[in-house]
Design a protein around this motif. Structure first.
Motif, mmCIF file in Angstrom:
data_model
loop_
_atom_site.group_PDB
_atom_site.id
_atom_site.type_symbol
_atom_site.label_atom_id
_atom_site.label_comp_id
_atom_site.label_asym_id
_atom_site.label_seq_id
_atom_site.Cartn_x
_atom_site.Cartn_y
_atom_site.Cartn_z
ATOM 1 N N GLN A 177 0.107 15.568 0.980
ATOM 2 C CA GLN A 177 0.395 14.047 1.344
ATOM 3 C C GLN A 177 1.061 13.963 2.821
ATOM 4 O O GLN A 177 1.454 15.039 3.357
ATOM 5 C CB GLN A 177 1.410 13.633 0.110
ATOM 6 N N ALA A 218 0.933 1.343 9.292
ATOM 7 C CA ALA A 218 0.552 1.240 7.836
ATOM 8 C C ALA A 218 0.109 -0.241 7.645
ATOM 9 O O ALA A 218 -0.708 -0.352 6.630
ATOM 10 C CB ALA A 218 2.087 1.439 7.150
ATOM 11 N N PRO A 263 -3.613 1.647 5.816
ATOM 12 C CA PRO A 263 -2.339 1.965 4.781
ATOM 13 C C PRO A 263 -2.630 3.213 4.148
ATOM 14 O O PRO A 263 -1.827 3.846 3.494
ATOM 15 C CB PRO A 263 -2.512 0.843 3.861
ATOM 16 N N ALA A 264 -4.025 3.875 4.426
ATOM 17 C CA ALA A 264 -4.234 4.984 3.375
ATOM 18 C C ALA A 264 -3.709 6.140 4.518
ATOM 19 O O ALA A 264 -3.732 7.189 3.683
ATOM 20 C CB ALA A 264 -5.803 5.047 3.429
ATOM 21 N N ASP A 295 1.109 8.225 2.946
ATOM 22 C CA ASP A 295 1.625 8.081 1.785
ATOM 23 C C ASP A 295 3.090 7.405 1.389
ATOM 24 O O ASP A 295 3.149 6.764 0.665
ATOM 25 C CB ASP A 295 1.397 9.212 0.704
ATOM 26 N N THR A 296 4.075 7.865 2.130
ATOM 27 C CA THR A 296 5.392 7.763 2.095
ATOM 28 C C THR A 296 6.073 7.222 3.079
ATOM 29 O O THR A 296 5.784 8.016 4.093
ATOM 30 C CB THR A 296 6.032 8.957 1.378
ATOM 31 N N LEU A 297 6.508 5.972 3.081
ATOM 32 C CA LEU A 297 7.333 5.750 4.492
ATOM 33 C C LEU A 297 8.727 5.499 4.564
ATOM 34 O O LEU A 297 9.011 5.004 3.459
ATOM 35 C CB LEU A 297 6.568 4.488 5.019
ATOM 36 N N LEU A 319 -1.655 -1.234 0.370
ATOM 37 C CA LEU A 319 -0.226 -0.721 0.542
ATOM 38 C C LEU A 319 -0.030 -0.513 -0.952
ATOM 39 O O LEU A 319 1.287 -0.052 -1.012
ATOM 40 C CB LEU A 319 0.588 -1.887 1.258
ATOM 41 N N ARG A 354 1.922 2.782 -2.292
ATOM 42 C CA ARG A 354 2.860 3.630 -1.254
ATOM 43 C C ARG A 354 4.362 3.396 -1.725
ATOM 44 O O ARG A 354 4.794 2.442 -1.979
ATOM 45 C CB ARG A 354 2.510 2.973 0.131
ATOM 46 N N ARG A 355 4.958 4.588 -1.200
ATOM 47 C CA ARG A 355 6.408 4.710 -1.530
ATOM 48 C C ARG A 355 6.981 4.282 -0.317
ATOM 49 O O ARG A 355 6.767 4.979 0.662
ATOM 50 C CB ARG A 355 6.864 6.032 -2.049
ATOM 51 N N VAL A 356 8.065 3.342 -0.240
ATOM 52 C CA VAL A 356 8.612 2.994 0.957
ATOM 53 C C VAL A 356 10.044 2.801 0.819
ATOM 54 O O VAL A 356 10.601 2.380 -0.108
ATOM 55 C CB VAL A 356 8.144 1.653 1.487
ATOM 56 N N ALA A 388 3.442 -2.241 -2.950
ATOM 57 C CA ALA A 388 4.300 -0.819 -2.568
ATOM 58 C C ALA A 388 5.395 -0.772 -3.432
ATOM 59 O O ALA A 388 5.765 -1.601 -4.126
ATOM 60 C CB ALA A 388 4.576 -0.922 -1.300
#
Length: 198
Positions: free
Chosen positions: A94, A111, A115-116, A119-121, A138, A141-143, A171
Motif C-alpha cells: 500500500q 489525491a 485518487p488511486a 491509499d492512506t493520507l 476517493l 481512502r483513509r485520511v 473517504a
C-alpha cells in the motif's frame, strides 16, 4: 519528473511511505519520523523544487493562501508521475502519504486528480482555498487531517470544509485538533502515530 529525494529501502511487499515537507523544510523534515513509525517500510521524501525567497516549496503562490493554480496543476501532475515511478520500483502493498502545510497541499492536490495513487493520507495543517470537484475515486481512502484551532495560515473553517468534502466523497476521515496555531503539537504526532499503526 525527477525530484531530489531521500530514500530508505524497505522489505519486499512493505508499504511505501512518501513524506512531503512544509515551506522552508527539506526532504529530511519527516523522513526519520516515517522510518520510526513504519519499520521496514520503503520511505521516499522528495524535496520541493520551487524556491520562494530561498524557502523550498512544491508549487508557486502569489501570496499567503493565494495559489498559482496553473502551476499547482502542472506540479501535481509531475508529482503524480513521481509517485507512480516510486511504486513501480518498490511494488508496495500500500502507499501512504504524509505531508505538512505546503506538503499536505501538494499531496491533497494529487489525491483530487489521481485518487488511486495513495491509499492512506496524513494531511497536517492543509490549506485548500478552493472547492475541489467531486472525486468518487476517493471512496474508501483513509485520511487523517490534523490542525490547530488558532492556525493563522490555515483557517479552521477551511480545514473543516476539506474534511467535509473528503467525507462526502466516501473517504474514511479522522480529524485531530490542537488548541494552538500552525506549529506541530505533540498531540498531533501521537495522533499520526496511532493512525498509521492502526
Amino acid at each position: 519528473m525527477t525530484y531530489v529525494a531521500k530514500r530508505t529501502a524497505g522489505t519486499a511487499g512493505a508499504p511505501l511511505c512518501l513524506t512531503f515537507h512544509g515551506t522552508g523544510g527539506s526532504e529530511d523534515q519527516f523522513h526519520g519520523f516515517a522510518e520510526q513509525l513504519l519499520p521496514g517500510a520503503h520511505v521516499t521524501s522528495p524535496r520541493g523544487d520551487v524556491a520562494e525567497q530561498g524557502a523550498l516549496r512544491y508549487f508557486r503562490r502569489a501570496a499567503e493562501g493565494v495559489y498559482d493554480m496553473a502551476d499547482l496543476a502542472q506540479r501535481s501532475a509531475a508529482m503524480a508521475g513521481f509517485i507512480a515511478a516510486e511504486q513501480a520500483t518498490t511494488t508496495p502493498a500500500q502507499t501512504i502519504g504524509l505531508g505538512y502545510s505546503n506538503g499536505a497541499n501538494i499531496l491533497a492536490a494529487v489525491a483530487f486528480e489521481k485518487p488511486a495513487l495513495v491509499d492512506t493520507l496524513v494531511l497536517m495543517h492543509p490549506l485548500i482555498p478552493w472547492d475541489p470537484v467531486p472525486q468518487p475515486g476517493l471512496a474508501g481512502r483513509r485520511v487523517l487531517i490534523t490542525a490547530g484551532e488558532r492556525d493563522p495560515i490555515c483557517p479552521a473553517h477551511r480545514t473543516q470544509a476539506l474534511a467535509e468534502y473528503l467525507s462526502a466523497q466516501g473517504a474514511d476521515v479522522t480529524t485531530h485538533w490542537h488548541p494552538g496555531g500552525h506549529e506541530i503539537a505533540q498531540s498531533e504526532v501521537d495522533a499520526v502515530a496511532a493512525f498509521l499503526r492502526g
